[in-house]
Design a protein around this motif. Sequence first.
Motif, PDB file in Angstrom:
ATOM      1  N   SER A 160      44.731  79.257  94.359  1.00  0.00           N
ATOM      2  CA  SER A 160      44.174  79.429  93.023  1.00  0.00           C
ATOM      3  C   SER A 160      45.219  79.154  91.946  1.00  0.00           C
ATOM      4  O   SER A 160      44.925  78.538  90.907  1.00  0.00           O
ATOM      5  N   GLN A 161      46.445  79.577  92.185  1.00  0.00           N
ATOM      6  CA  GLN A 161      47.513  79.347  91.209  1.00  0.00           C
ATOM      7  C   GLN A 161      47.921  77.880  91.163  1.00  0.00           C
ATOM      8  O   GLN A 161      48.191  77.325  90.089  1.00  0.00           O
ATOM      9  N   ASN A 163      45.960  75.344  91.786  1.00  0.00           N
ATOM     10  CA  ASN A 163      44.899  74.641  91.066  1.00  0.00           C
ATOM     11  C   ASN A 163      45.050  74.827  89.559  1.00  0.00           C
ATOM     12  O   ASN A 163      44.847  73.892  88.779  1.00  0.00           O
ATOM     13  N   HIS A 164      45.435  76.038  89.145  1.00  0.00           N
ATOM     14  CA  HIS A 164      45.652  76.312  87.728  1.00  0.00           C
ATOM     15  C   HIS A 164      46.793  75.452  87.176  1.00  0.00           C
ATOM     16  O   HIS A 164      46.686  74.897  86.071  1.00  0.00           O
ATOM     17  N   ASN A 167      45.663  71.871  86.742  1.00  0.00           N
ATOM     18  CA  ASN A 167      44.840  71.755  85.537  1.00  0.00           C
ATOM     19  C   ASN A 167      45.702  71.782  84.281  1.00  0.00           C
ATOM     20  O   ASN A 167      45.461  71.006  83.331  1.00  0.00           O
ATOM     21  N   GLU A 168      46.701  72.670  84.243  1.00  0.00           N
ATOM     22  CA  GLU A 168      47.591  72.758  83.079  1.00  0.00           C
ATOM     23  C   GLU A 168      48.331  71.448  82.825  1.00  0.00           C
ATOM     24  O   GLU A 168      48.654  71.114  81.686  1.00  0.00           O
TER      25      GLU A 168
END
Length: 242
Positions: A160-161, A163-164, A167-168
Amino acid sequence: MNSSKDYIKTLEDNAYLISMVPIEELLRFGYEVGLNQNSKVLDLCCGYGTVLKVWSEAFGISGVGVDREADFIFIGNERLEKSAVEKVRLVCEDVTTYQDAEKYDVVICSETIGSICDTLSLGEKFLKKGGIIAFQKLYSKVANPPKELIEFDGEVLPLSQLNHIFNENGYCLISMASDNDSAWERYVINWSGQNDINRLRENPSDTGLKEWIDTWYNMYFDYRRQYEGQALFGLQRICWNI
């Protein structure tokens, strides 16, 4: 008979794959991102060039592999010649200083190059507009991995991190190929472990090597198998004016 030969061939390719993502998953990944005979692929930290080899055989891609380990490049080129793969070439260079005027449809990057941001920036330097970065990265299967694992492998983030962070940095995840236990065991025991054991046979008084082998196996069975995975993340820019 043909299926048995195909299976043995897959085992041979897996044996020269420095990754815990197996050949079958790499083929699925290539299919999902639309590889074909017109696709051009650059593999930075290519090892033996196995990914390029199997993608060229399966999809007809052309490609270049870059790695600073001369033994990898020599053996990889021998395997390409033996398999009559003519659209792939491997070169022995440092990926951080590699120069290439070509732009590629897919650029494969390994986390060994540096930070996530640095790795994506390096890959994008060689990427066509609309192209895909195939980013190979270790990840944590739990939110808070044990400190022993972090001390051994460095920063290991949950999916999850990761993927974040993607995206950033302006990327979206469009395909993902994951590891399995068999691939980890092939890498940890058959490839890396066996190489170290062969070295120890030649130098049985090397206590430092013996301690390393013990650490290598203990880390896998105590921590890596339970808490760590590896995946090939297919990343594409969300907006190409960034």
